[in-house]
Design an enzyme around this catalytic site. Structure first.
Site, short mmCIF file in Angstrom:
data_model
loop_
_atom_site.label_atom_id
_atom_site.label_comp_id
_atom_site.label_asym_id
_atom_site.label_seq_id
_atom_site.Cartn_x
_atom_site.Cartn_y
_atom_site.Cartn_z
N ASN A 105 -3.31 6.06 5.96
CA ASN A 105 -2.55 5.10 6.75
C ASN A 105 -1.04 5.21 6.57
O ASN A 105 -0.26 4.75 7.38
CB ASN A 105 -3.03 3.69 6.33
CG ASN A 105 -2.65 2.61 7.31
OD1 ASN A 105 -2.85 2.75 8.50
ND2 ASN A 105 -2.07 1.56 6.79
N HIS A 150 -3.61 -9.86 10.37
CA HIS A 150 -4.63 -9.39 11.30
C HIS A 150 -5.68 -10.44 11.60
O HIS A 150 -6.85 -10.11 11.80
CB HIS A 150 -5.30 -8.12 10.76
CG HIS A 150 -4.34 -7.04 10.43
ND1 HIS A 150 -3.55 -6.43 11.38
CD2 HIS A 150 -4.01 -6.48 9.25
CE1 HIS A 150 -2.77 -5.53 10.79
NE2 HIS A 150 -3.03 -5.55 9.49
N LYS A 210 0.82 -1.22 0.00
CA LYS A 210 0.00 0.00 0.00
C LYS A 210 0.85 1.27 0.00
O LYS A 210 0.70 2.13 -0.86
CB LYS A 210 -0.93 0.04 1.23
CG LYS A 210 -1.92 -1.07 1.33
CD LYS A 210 -2.79 -0.92 2.57
CE LYS A 210 -2.09 -1.12 3.89
NZ LYS A 210 -1.62 -2.50 4.14
#
Ligand code: ADP
Length: 453
Positions: free
Chosen positions: A144, A189, A121
């Protein structure tokens, strides 16, 4: 879509006073919207900082149902799960949970590009910004990646390039995008999602109001699905696929010319893959995603090539640190999950002494086995879950353990011989031993300079 004026009439609670929480507070204050704050680990220094501009905000550290149920709007920090019982109680009583990116969506008045995915990302977002800037388009990278999106809002910006985590996407409903991408989906996650598909579907919320979807040809979880709950509100956007190994009409891929592999976008030849400024196939994919994301701007092949070349890469992502006695040292501290670690190992194209470990986030590290067996001659393990990694990988490489980063670097130095690479790519989060992945990477570089320079 809710409007800012509607927010002004509601009871608003900012949940979590970290970096993005503060940006939310500053933004609400600038819009004259009253709010209170809750943070379990509220520090006096933060309260003082908040009081400077918003003395009327009540600050609490009580994560209780009683507190949360007094509010109609919860503005969630991405670090706090919606499944928290106090949050759930408030939602059941009719409160709405949104995040900083939803507020950004209400306020932004320039086109927005957004990127999510398990890995790549930040690289893609920074690369997009670099290409845009080099093409004379004023662009800001935010979300982010570090600069909270609400703090990035300013006049004179032509395009916002936003990095979104799955956590942020959970609380984002109305962000309109010129183009959007889920770069890839791999296990991460797993302590916050039911399973991989739940995590992937959360990422695909990014396509909800996108005019163009940029998807990974080899990863169906990144594709827009008509069955996604998130698509129910909009028409399925047109899409461009990217693939490292081929190209189909209108998509971005590669094609061989005279024995050299080129980045190819439909019929446009962009540049030889080997001239890309960043190493590894994963960075070829990242470059392809950049090209596809920019397609609404119709930039020329020359402009795109110059832009791609202008990018120097971000620190802590397969970053070259030092070479001595024929051993090259790389810092991939941002390699915080299994797929990232595998891709970094493969990108080295040399025998690897791997420094890994930290907080494992309940991942299944046996998935690292095949890549380790093929490319890694030894592993030095650090951190809280060193035993978990040791258990999973002991059949695939020689393993030793280290208490500190300096110790790990010293051991790696002893093991490595000329022609090897020593790679820090932990496949784990850093918070057991460090403040952040940046801190971990910095400590690694410092140790390398001490031991190997
Ligand atoms: P993110 O912001 O998603 O964490 P980064 O661009 O910061 O991604 O890269 C993090 C790590 O992921 C890198 O250090 C590298 O190991 C790996 N990586 C980068 N791009 C990709 C990709 N396209 N696919 C798989 N792994 C990647």
């Amino acid at each position: 879509m809710m409007k800012m004026t509607e927010l002004a009439n509601k009871k608003v609670l900012v949940v979590g006073l970290g970096k993005s929480g503060f940006s939310v507070c500053r933004f609400l204050h600038s819009q004259s919207i009253a709010f209170d704050v809750v943070d379990e680990g509220l520090k006096d220094a933060d309260v003082d900082k908040l009081n400077v501009f918003a003395p009327q905000a009540n600050c609490s550290h009580e994560f209780t149902e009683t507190l949360f149920c007094q509010y109609e709007i919860l503005i969630m920090s991405p670090g706090i799960a919606l499944s928290h019982s106090a949050v759930q109680s408030a939602l059941q009583k009719g409160a709405q949970a949104i995040g900083d990116i939803e507020l950004f969506a209400y306020a932004v008045d320039a086109p927005v590009l957004a990127v999510t995915g398990s890995n790549g990302k930040s690289t893609v977002v920074a690369w997009l910004q670099a290409v845009l800037e080099s093409a004379g388009v004023s662009a800001v990278a935010c979300g982010n990646i570090g600069l909270p999106a609400l703090d990035a809002l300013q006049s004179g910006i032509d395009i916002y390039v936003v990095e979104l985590s799955s956590f942020q996407l959970e609380t984002t409903n109305s962000l309109k995008l010129l183009s959007a991408s889920v770069l890839n989906v791999s296990e991460d996650h797993m302590n916050r999602y039911q399973d991989l598909e739940h995590y992937a579907a959360t990422k695909r919320r990014i396509y909800r109001h996108a005019e163009l979807a940029v998807c990974n040809a080899h990863d169906e979880r990144t594709h827009v699905l008509a069955t996604d709950e998130s698509q129910a509100v909009s028409l399925t956007p047109p899409r461009i696929l990217f693939a490292v190994d081929s190209v189909t009409q209108g998509d971005v891929g590669t094609r061989d010319y005279a024995g050299q592999t080129w980045l190819q976008w439909g019929e446009k030849r962009i540049m030889p893959v080997c001239e890309l400024p960043l190493p590894g196939l994963h960075n070829c994919e990242n470059a392809q995603a950049v090209l596809a994301m920019l397609s609404p701007l119709s930039l020329s092949a020359e402009t795109l090539k110059a832009g791609l070349l202008s990018f120097k890469g971000l620190p802590h992502r397969t970053q070259f640190v030092h070479e001595s006695q024929g051993v090259r040292w790389f810092n991939d501290s941002k390699g915080t999950n299994i797929d990232a670690c595998c891709r970094a190992i493969e990108a080295m194209q040399a025998p690897v002494v791997l420094i890994a470990g930290g907080q494992g986030k309940d991942a299944d590290f046996s998935q690292l086995g095949p890549v380790v067996q093929e490319h890694v001659k030894a592993i030095v393990l650090i951190g809280e879950d060193a035993d978990v990694l040791n258990q999973a990988l002991q059949d695939f490489a020689q393993i030793t353990k280290a208490k500190t980063m300096l110790d790990a670097v010293t051991q790696a130095m002893r093991i490595a011989t000329a022609g090897d690479v020593v790679l820090l790519s932990p496949a784990c989060a850093s918070f057991d031993m460090f403040d952040s992945f940046e801190h971990r990477g910095d400590v690694f570089v410092e140790a390398v300079m001490k031991v190997a320079a």
